[in-house]
Write an enzyme that holds these catalytic residues in place. Structure first.
Site, PDB file in Angstrom:
ATOM      1  N   LYS A 111     -24.822  21.885   2.284  1.00 14.90           N
ATOM      2  CA  LYS A 111     -24.303  20.917   3.507  1.00 14.90           C
ATOM      3  C   LYS A 111     -24.134  21.483   4.595  1.00 14.90           C
ATOM      4  O   LYS A 111     -23.762  22.407   5.110  1.00 14.90           O
ATOM      5  CB  LYS A 111     -22.818  20.477   2.958  1.00 14.90           C
ATOM      6  N   ALA A 198     -15.263  13.255   6.029  1.00 11.40           N
ATOM      7  CA  ALA A 198     -14.215  13.493   6.967  1.00 11.40           C
ATOM      8  C   ALA A 198     -13.345  12.277   7.472  1.00 11.40           C
ATOM      9  O   ALA A 198     -14.128  11.065   7.614  1.00 11.40           O
ATOM     10  CB  ALA A 198     -14.886  14.174   8.427  1.00 11.40           C
ATOM     11  N   THR A 221      -8.843  18.033   3.216  1.00  8.06           N
ATOM     12  CA  THR A 221      -7.496  17.917   3.743  1.00  8.06           C
ATOM     13  C   THR A 221      -6.851  16.909   3.092  1.00  8.06           C
ATOM     14  O   THR A 221      -5.599  17.312   3.027  1.00  8.06           O
ATOM     15  CB  THR A 221      -7.663  17.725   5.228  1.00  8.06           C
TER      16      THR A 221
END
Length: 269
Positions: A111, A198, A221
């Site tokens: 990635k 993201a 996250t």
């Protein structure tokens, strides 16, 4: 009375990246957890088959004697996806990918992310394009983090990237998909897999990404920073599946006015 069996999806709909078939469309990161045990439990609950590893921040063998992520997430079970998180130049990103290939015995799926600045963590697009071109020529199978610009996404695909990963919002922000129209345009123009990367904050964000037609979602996250990461991982697993099924089913058209659920045509009185 015995419980009825759970309904099974009525489709065969695998995710294919670089020629390999995956049954989960959720990809997860391995950073920000309290310890390796929590990492293991969250990844298992997510159902993910591809896990990303920040080579500059995580030990996968480069630091002998320290806890090794691969001890809890073995490559025999998961596809390890080395990423270039923390790289701010094309040169650093390329060097990191080469290191990952050495550490993982020739593994070539990576990635790529080249960041523009520390405050926003938006991608540096010129540097990303430069690094992608070199890595593809060196035989890497590149999954690339980029902005939600449809033209840039198409260019990266045409360069040979095996998956294009537009951001939904800034990394770690949890803001959800800020520009669904651009994501939809990217999906409609793509032949390579498109994965939102993201900005996802909760399960509904993941479902929306899938309902837009994305091939998958990558997150870290949103799971690791939840109060209960393992439970959130399970929720994300279900949301990605539900969103994909809704996309395949085809939603009803939006209407300005009401439409009765039980039509009166043909009634007797």
């Amino acid at each position: 009375m015995s419980a009825l069996p759970s309904p099974q999806p009525q489709h065969n709909d695998p995710l294919i990246i670089a020629g390999k078939v995956y049954h989960s469309r959720l990809l997860v990161g391995t950073g920000k957890y309290r310890d390796l045990e929590e990492t293991r439990r969250a990844v298992e609950a997510s159902g993910a088959e591809i896990v990303t590893v920040a080579i500059r921040r995580t030990n996968i063998g480069q630091n002998p004697g320290e806890p090794n992520l691969l001890d809890v997430l073995p490559p025999q079970r998961y596809t390890i996806l080395p990423n270039t998180a923390g790289c701010y130049t094309a040169e650093d990103a390329i060097r990191t990918c080469r290191l990952a290939r050495e550490l993982l015995d020739g593994h070539d799926l990576v990635k790529l992310e080249v960041l523009g600045d520390e405050k926003t963590l938006f991608p540096d697009i010129p540097a990303t394009l430069m690094a992608a071109e070199i890595l593809v020529k060196e035989g890497f199978k590149v999954m690339v983090y980029t902005s939600d610009d449809p033209l840039i996404a198409k260019r990266l695909e045409e360069m040979g990237c095996v998956a294009v990963m537009p951001l939904a919002a800034p990394i770690g922000s949890g803001l959800g998909i800020r520009n669904p129209y651009n994501i939809r345009l990217i999906v409609e123009n793509a032949k390579a897999p498109i994965l939102v990367d993201a900005g996802v904050g909760t399960a509904s964000d993941a479902a929306i990404a899938m309902e837009l037609g994305c091939d998958g979602v990558l997150m870290n996250t949103a799971i690791a920073a939840a109060k209960n990461p393992v439970l959130m991982a399970s929720a994300m697993n279900k949301a990605v599946q539900a969103g994909r099924e809704a996309y395949l089913a085809g939603r009803m058209p939006r209407k300005l006015y009401a439409s009765a659920s039980s039509p009166i045509d043909g009634t007797f009185f």
